[in-house]
Design a protein around this motif. Structure first.
Motif, PDB file in Angstrom:
ATOM      1  N   TRP A  84       0.642  -1.217  -0.212  1.00  0.00           N
ATOM      2  CA  TRP A  84       0.595  -0.040   0.158  1.00  0.00           C
ATOM      3  C   TRP A  84       1.052   1.660   0.391  1.00  0.00           C
ATOM      4  O   TRP A  84       0.308   2.166  -0.179  1.00  0.00           O
ATOM      5  N   GLU A  85       2.327   1.432   0.074  1.00  0.00           N
ATOM      6  CA  GLU A  85       2.991   1.839   0.338  1.00  0.00           C
ATOM      7  C   GLU A  85       4.593   2.075  -0.156  1.00  0.00           C
ATOM      8  O   GLU A  85       4.650   0.654  -0.288  1.00  0.00           O
ATOM      9  N   LEU A  86       4.464   2.210  -1.007  1.00  0.00           N
ATOM     10  CA  LEU A  86       6.090   2.605  -1.762  1.00  0.00           C
ATOM     11  C   LEU A  86       7.285   3.342  -1.330  1.00  0.00           C
ATOM     12  O   LEU A  86       6.836   4.461  -0.998  1.00  0.00           O
ATOM     13  N   GLU A  87       8.458   3.254  -1.164  1.00  0.00           N
ATOM     14  CA  GLU A  87       9.290   3.896   0.219  1.00  0.00           C
ATOM     15  C   GLU A  87       9.768   5.020  -1.403  1.00  0.00           C
ATOM     16  O   GLU A  87      10.101   3.917  -2.333  1.00  0.00           O
ATOM     17  N   PHE A 102      -1.574  -0.608  -4.423  1.00  0.00           N
ATOM     18  CA  PHE A 102      -1.233  -1.480  -4.156  1.00  0.00           C
ATOM     19  C   PHE A 102      -0.021  -1.093  -4.889  1.00  0.00           C
ATOM     20  O   PHE A 102      -0.978  -1.802  -6.437  1.00  0.00           O
ATOM     21  N   ARG A 103       0.927  -1.861  -4.799  1.00  0.00           N
ATOM     22  CA  ARG A 103       1.940  -1.231  -6.429  1.00  0.00           C
ATOM     23  C   ARG A 103       3.074  -1.947  -5.473  1.00  0.00           C
ATOM     24  O   ARG A 103       3.620  -2.620  -4.451  1.00  0.00           O
ATOM     25  N   SER A 104       2.924  -3.023  -6.858  1.00  0.00           N
ATOM     26  CA  SER A 104       4.769  -3.590  -6.753  1.00  0.00           C
ATOM     27  C   SER A 104       5.967  -3.850  -7.695  1.00  0.00           C
ATOM     28  O   SER A 104       5.705  -3.987  -8.562  1.00  0.00           O
ATOM     29  N   ARG A 105       7.241  -3.355  -6.819  1.00  0.00           N
ATOM     30  CA  ARG A 105       8.101  -3.107  -7.768  1.00  0.00           C
ATOM     31  C   ARG A 105       8.628  -4.125  -8.249  1.00  0.00           C
ATOM     32  O   ARG A 105       9.854  -4.325  -7.167  1.00  0.00           O
ATOM     33  N   MET A 106       8.968  -5.278  -8.958  1.00  0.00           N
ATOM     34  CA  MET A 106       9.788  -6.605  -8.837  1.00  0.00           C
ATOM     35  C   MET A 106       9.430  -7.120 -10.082  1.00  0.00           C
ATOM     36  O   MET A 106       8.413  -6.503 -11.388  1.00  0.00           O
TER      37      MET A 106
END
Ligand code: FAD
Length: 359
Positions: A84-87, A102-106
């Motif tokens: 929910w949070e992305l540094e 919602f984000r997923s960095r991969m």
């Protein structure tokens, strides 16, 4: 200070931004068709079977955050590099509104963690206005999309059961897992109330579909991404095979910030920042596919302003980034006295529900 831009020497047929559900599928189909592709992903490379990245079947005390006071929303071992949070990537919300993104960095994006619920739109969902006056009809119907749903079922592997429910179209299903005790209990009550409950349709392999992917061994940990590749994740089921064709160059930690166009306003490639050396790069391609997720793709279109595209790319209507819709969820908990002090038995299963109610 002038920014030095490094130009990648190769010119590609297609540049795909993002390697999640959309980007992975585009890469697989276009690589199989022989196109030369640059696949740019903002996050790092990922393989759930890599012992350094694997979180499946780890013991709680193996958590790097053991003893820390913070917890992650879906558990410590959830396989999303983000959430929910992305540094380093904050976003703002309109006054008095709430929007959880919602984000997923991969590699594989959100498909490393998603619920694998793989339902089809039914005929009525395409023609809602005709049916109940809500929204607008799609310009296409279920029959136009059905051949692609069929192909995807066979490619990724989906379990389920043939039910002949008009607006819940059947697909090509692997055998569904048996309902667990609590599911049988709920089904009994639902049947009494006239509510249908049928086997779920999830993209998890209850039987192998090829030699590279194993079958589910019922550890219930799909959200950690499967080292046997028994669940559908774009990284293992689409990107890996696409790369085996030799037609895909993968750029990881490559944060695209703009689609580049020429004096005629035609697309020529993208500019991106390499998150490892923090330098600017440009990459040339005849076609650019934005698959960075709905909101990030809209952001990239809006970032790509030029004299020919003053409102951003593909935004002559002015609606890019507006009227976005997300899926919503809710949950309800209850205490069921009948299930207290019962005999214990093995209730492992797939990482999700074995039954659901179609509507
Ligand atoms: C908790 C959760 C559960 C879900 N469960 C289900 C389910 O059961 N069934 C279902 O149908 N759907 C489910 N979804 C939704 C599903 O995961 C998404 O719809 C799907 O992953 C979207 O695919 P995508 O390719 O558009 O985006 P993503 O899968 O998010 O992929 C986008 C990729 O683009 C990359 N990217 C973003 N910006 C840039 C940039 N500027 N430069 C380079 N790369 C970039 C990201 O790092 C990411 O890897 C779930 C989602 C969540 C969050």
């Amino acid at each position: 200070m002038a920014v030095q831009i490094r130009k990648q020497p190769k010119k590609y047929d297609v540049c795909i931004v993002g390697s999640g559900a959309g980007g992975g599928m585009a890469a697989k189909l276009l690589a199989d068709a022989g196109f030369k592709i640059a696949l740019l992903e903002a996050g790092p490379d990922f393989d759930p079977a890599n012992s350094e990245q694997r979180t499946q079947l780890r013991w709680p005390w193996e958590s790097p955050r053991r003893g820390a006071s913070t917890t992650r929303p879906f558990g410590d071992f959830d396989m999303a590099y983000g959430g929910w949070e992305l540094e380093g990537e904050p976003y703002t919300q309109n006054r008095n509104t709430e929007f959880d993104w919602f984000r997923s960095r991969m590699l594989g994006g959100r498909t490393n963690h998603w619920g694998r619920i793989s339902l089809r739109f039914g005929p009525l969902d395409f023609k809602r206005k005709d049916f109940d006056g809500k929204g607008d009809n799609w310009p296409i119907g279920y029959e136009d999309v059905k051949p692609y749903y069929d192909k995807i079922d066979k490619l990724i592997g989906v379990f389920g059961s043939k039910e002949n429910i008009p607006n819940e179209p059947d697909g090509y299903f692997l055998p569904p897992p048996k309902p667990r005790l609590h599911e049988l209990y709920i089904k009994k009550g639902a049947n009494k109330a006239g509510v249908p409950m049928i086997p779920s349709r999830l993209s998890i392999l209850t039987k192998p579909v090829n030699k590279k992917r194993g079958a589910c061994f019922f550890c219930s940990q799909c959200s950690r991404s499967c080292m046997a590749y028994a669940d559908f994740s774009s990284s293992s089921v689409l990107v890996k095979p696409a790369m085996e064709t030799g037609n895909v160059d993968l750029y990881v930690n490559a944060m695209v910030r703009e689609v580049l166009t020429n004096g005629e306003g035609e697309v020529t490639g993208v500019s991106y920042i390499n998150k490892e050396d923090l330098k600017d790069y440009e990459l040339k391609a005849k076609v650019v596919i934005l698959a960075a997720s709905a909101c990030s793709s809209a952001r990239l279109l809006l970032n790509s302003k030029s004299a020919q595209h003053p409102n951003g790319l593909a935004n002559s209507s002015g609606v890019v980034g507006k009227y976005l819709h997300d899926s919503t969820g809710s949950s309800r908990g209850g205490f069921i006295p009948d299930l207290v002090d019962r005999e214990r038995y093995n209730e492992d299963g797939v990482g999700g529900m074995h039954l659901y109610t179609p509507c």
